[in-house]
Design a protein around this motif. Structure first.
Motif, short mmCIF file in Angstrom:
data_model
loop_
_atom_site.label_atom_id
_atom_site.label_comp_id
_atom_site.label_asym_id
_atom_site.label_seq_id
_atom_site.Cartn_x
_atom_site.Cartn_y
_atom_site.Cartn_z
N ASN A 237 0.81 -1.23 0.00
CA ASN A 237 0.00 0.00 0.00
C ASN A 237 0.83 1.27 0.00
OD1 ASN A 237 -2.50 -1.26 0.11
ND2 ASN A 237 -2.47 -1.39 2.34
N ARG A 238 2.13 1.17 0.25
CA ARG A 238 2.98 2.34 0.37
C ARG A 238 3.40 2.86 -1.00
NH1 ARG A 238 6.68 -1.03 4.44
NH2 ARG A 238 6.46 -2.39 2.62
N CYS A 239 3.19 2.05 -2.03
CA CYS A 239 3.67 2.45 -3.36
C CYS A 239 2.73 2.01 -4.48
CB CYS A 239 5.07 1.88 -3.60
SG CYS A 239 5.17 0.10 -3.30
N ALA A 240 1.55 1.48 -4.13
CA ALA A 240 0.59 1.08 -5.16
C ALA A 240 -0.79 1.58 -4.76
CB ALA A 240 0.58 -0.43 -5.33
N LEU A 241 -1.56 2.00 -5.76
CA LEU A 241 -2.99 2.26 -5.56
C LEU A 241 -3.76 1.08 -6.12
CD1 LEU A 241 -3.39 6.02 -6.66
CD2 LEU A 241 -2.92 5.10 -4.36
N HIS A 242 -5.01 0.94 -5.68
CA HIS A 242 -5.83 -0.13 -6.23
C HIS A 242 -7.29 0.32 -6.33
CE1 HIS A 242 -6.10 -0.85 -1.84
NE2 HIS A 242 -7.31 -1.31 -2.08
N ARG A 243 -8.06 -0.41 -7.11
CA ARG A 243 -9.50 -0.19 -7.21
C ARG A 243 -10.16 -1.49 -7.62
NH1 ARG A 243 -10.97 0.35 -12.81
NH2 ARG A 243 -13.01 1.14 -12.20
N ALA A 244 -11.43 -1.63 -7.23
CA ALA A 244 -12.21 -2.79 -7.67
C ALA A 244 -12.99 -2.38 -8.91
CB ALA A 244 -13.17 -3.22 -6.57
N ASP A 245 -13.00 -3.21 -9.92
CA ASP A 245 -13.79 -2.92 -11.10
C ASP A 245 -15.22 -3.45 -10.87
OD1 ASP A 245 -14.98 -2.64 -13.56
OD2 ASP A 245 -13.13 -3.11 -14.66
N PRO A 246 -16.21 -2.54 -10.81
CA PRO A 246 -17.58 -2.97 -10.52
C PRO A 246 -18.31 -3.55 -11.74
CG PRO A 246 -17.51 -0.60 -10.79
CD PRO A 246 -16.09 -1.08 -11.00
N ASN A 247 -17.59 -3.73 -12.81
CA ASN A 247 -18.17 -4.16 -14.07
C ASN A 247 -18.49 -5.66 -14.08
OD1 ASN A 247 -19.02 -4.16 -16.64
ND2 ASN A 247 -16.97 -4.06 -17.56
N TYR A 248 -19.39 -6.06 -13.19
CA TYR A 248 -19.85 -7.46 -13.18
C TYR A 248 -21.29 -7.49 -12.71
CZ TYR A 248 -18.71 -7.29 -8.15
OH TYR A 248 -18.63 -6.95 -6.82
N ASP A 249 -21.92 -8.60 -12.87
CA ASP A 249 -23.33 -8.77 -12.53
C ASP A 249 -23.49 -8.74 -11.01
OD1 ASP A 249 -25.91 -9.56 -12.10
OD2 ASP A 249 -25.71 -11.51 -13.10
N GLN A 250 -24.09 -7.64 -10.50
CA GLN A 250 -24.16 -7.47 -9.05
C GLN A 250 -25.16 -8.44 -8.39
OE1 GLN A 250 -22.07 -5.52 -7.20
NE2 GLN A 250 -20.99 -5.03 -9.10
N ALA A 251 -25.93 -9.15 -9.21
CA ALA A 251 -26.78 -10.21 -8.64
C ALA A 251 -25.92 -11.37 -8.15
CB ALA A 251 -27.79 -10.68 -9.69
N GLN A 252 -24.72 -11.47 -8.69
CA GLN A 252 -23.81 -12.54 -8.25
C GLN A 252 -22.94 -12.02 -7.11
OE1 GLN A 252 -21.64 -14.47 -11.43
NE2 GLN A 252 -23.28 -14.05 -12.89
N GLU A 253 -22.73 -12.88 -6.15
CA GLU A 253 -21.94 -12.48 -4.99
C GLU A 253 -20.44 -12.54 -5.31
OE1 GLU A 253 -22.78 -14.63 -1.40
OE2 GLU A 253 -21.21 -13.61 -0.27
N ARG A 254 -19.75 -11.51 -4.86
CA ARG A 254 -18.28 -11.51 -4.93
C ARG A 254 -17.79 -11.31 -3.50
NH1 ARG A 254 -14.29 -7.43 -5.16
NH2 ARG A 254 -12.54 -7.73 -6.58
N LEU A 255 -17.06 -12.25 -3.00
CA LEU A 255 -16.59 -12.21 -1.61
C LEU A 255 -15.08 -12.43 -1.57
CD1 LEU A 255 -16.98 -12.34 1.54
CD2 LEU A 255 -17.32 -14.81 1.25
N LEU A 256 -14.40 -11.45 -1.00
CA LEU A 256 -12.97 -11.61 -0.73
C LEU A 256 -12.78 -11.53 0.78
CD1 LEU A 256 -11.45 -9.05 -3.31
CD2 LEU A 256 -11.98 -11.45 -3.71
N TRP A 257 -11.80 -12.23 1.28
CA TRP A 257 -11.36 -12.01 2.65
C TRP A 257 -10.17 -11.06 2.60
CZ3 TRP A 257 -11.09 -17.65 4.96
CH2 TRP A 257 -12.40 -18.09 5.21
N ARG A 258 -10.06 -10.21 3.63
CA ARG A 258 -8.97 -9.23 3.64
C ARG A 258 -8.27 -9.22 4.99
NH1 ARG A 258 -10.10 -2.86 2.48
NH2 ARG A 258 -11.01 -2.96 4.57
N VAL A 259 -6.96 -9.22 4.91
CA VAL A 259 -6.10 -8.96 6.08
C VAL A 259 -5.28 -7.73 5.74
CG1 VAL A 259 -4.02 -9.79 7.30
CG2 VAL A 259 -5.95 -11.34 6.94
N ILE A 260 -5.07 -6.84 6.71
CA ILE A 260 -4.16 -5.72 6.50
C ILE A 260 -3.05 -5.79 7.54
CG2 ILE A 260 -5.85 -4.23 5.35
CD1 ILE A 260 -6.28 -2.72 7.93
N LEU A 261 -1.86 -5.36 7.14
CA LEU A 261 -0.69 -5.43 8.03
C LEU A 261 -0.25 -4.03 8.41
CD1 LEU A 261 1.45 -8.11 6.10
CD2 LEU A 261 -0.19 -8.48 7.97
N ARG A 262 -0.05 -3.82 9.68
CA ARG A 262 0.27 -2.49 10.20
C ARG A 262 1.51 -1.91 9.52
NH1 ARG A 262 -1.92 -0.35 14.16
NH2 ARG A 262 -2.58 -2.29 15.15
N GLY A 263 1.41 -0.63 9.21
CA GLY A 263 2.56 0.07 8.62
C GLY A 263 3.08 1.13 9.58
#
Ligand SMILES: [Fe+2]
Length: 267
Positions: A237-263
């Protein structure tokens, strides 16, 4: 047999043959860390993990920190949060780096695909060392001293009153930060959390940052991740940006698990 290979010339690498269910060797931790520092994004393929195994695997790279939506933390392992297109959570479609409303924002965000739409739902990443390098000397000089003021988005319904009481923000970060491990400079901001910039009228902030994004995010140094179940993706996260592309059928579930590490505190 383990392999690490680049996914593009400017950003992203994939690691094959690693198993995060059991502790990595010190050499493996070092080689994966190095691959992350060199490539900004590291995709560890073919993982089959419980939430605790995911957390423990990632804890070999840093200290997991609690995320600011209490309702989305997994009861069996609160260091792991859900990112889902349900329960009023919308895809984070704008370019950003995570949790900038914290004094010590996470050095890394790690996503693990659990449920995917049949098509789309990619996550995009952009190299902000390259973004910084793309600016003119005059632009860099102007941006160097700028400070963003970061708060939770007022219109985001996934933050509870309790979350806001704990994490609302007003936190100041440099717009250009120096990476504490590589020593290189990178553009650093969260488009919707950077609601103020010191010395700038509030209404000028968003257009200014959108203009900046147009310069620092370019296809040549952007990586689009097409998810496969089992992918664990680590983002520096210190040198990259990110975004999720919402271009998918929102009737379908998209589930990610996320861990973040202290900086550390950006400087
Ligand atoms: Fe994010």
């Amino acid at each position: 047999m383990t392999t690490i290979r680049p996914l593009s010339e400017t950003i992203g690498a994939e690691a094959i043959g690693y198993d995060l269910r059991t502790p990595l060797s010190p050499d493996q931790v070092e080689e994966l860390n190095k691959a992350l520092l060199d490539n900004l994004i590291l995709v560890i393929r073919d993982q089959d993990l419980t939430a605790v195994q995911f957390r423990d695997g990632m804890a070999q790279f840093g200290e997991p920190m609690l995320q600011h939506r209490e309702a989305f933390r997994l009861p069996e392992c609160p260091d792991v949060s859900r990112i889902v297109n349900r329960e009023k959570m919308r895809p984070a479609a704008m370019w950003h780096t995570d949790h900038t409303n914290h004094e010590l924002p996470p050095k890394a965000t790690i996503l693990y695909a659990r449920k995917l739409p049949s098509q789309g739902g990619d996550t995009c990443f952009a190299n902000m060392y390259a973004g910084y390098q793309a600016l003119s000397d005059e632009e860099r000089a102007k941006l160097e001293g700028m400070v963003t003021i970061n708060s939770m988005e007022k219109d985001n319904p996934t933050y509870s009153a309790q979350d806001r009481a704990e994490y609302d923000g007003g936190v100041r970060h440099p717009l250009i930060r120096t990476h504490p491990e590589t020593g290189k400079k990178a553009v650093y901001f969260h488009l919707t959390k950077a609601q103020g910039i010191e010395g700038m009228p509030n209404e000028a902030v968003r257009p200014f940052l959108e203009d900046l994004l147009a310069k620092v995010v370019q296809p040549q140094w952007t990586y689009r991740h097409h998810w496969t179940l089992g992918d664990v993706v680590i983002c520096d996260n210190r040198c990259a940006l990110h975004r999720a592309d919402p271009n998918y059928d929102q009737a379908q579930e998209r589930l990610l698990w996320r861990v973040i590490l202290r900086g550390d505190r950006p400087h």
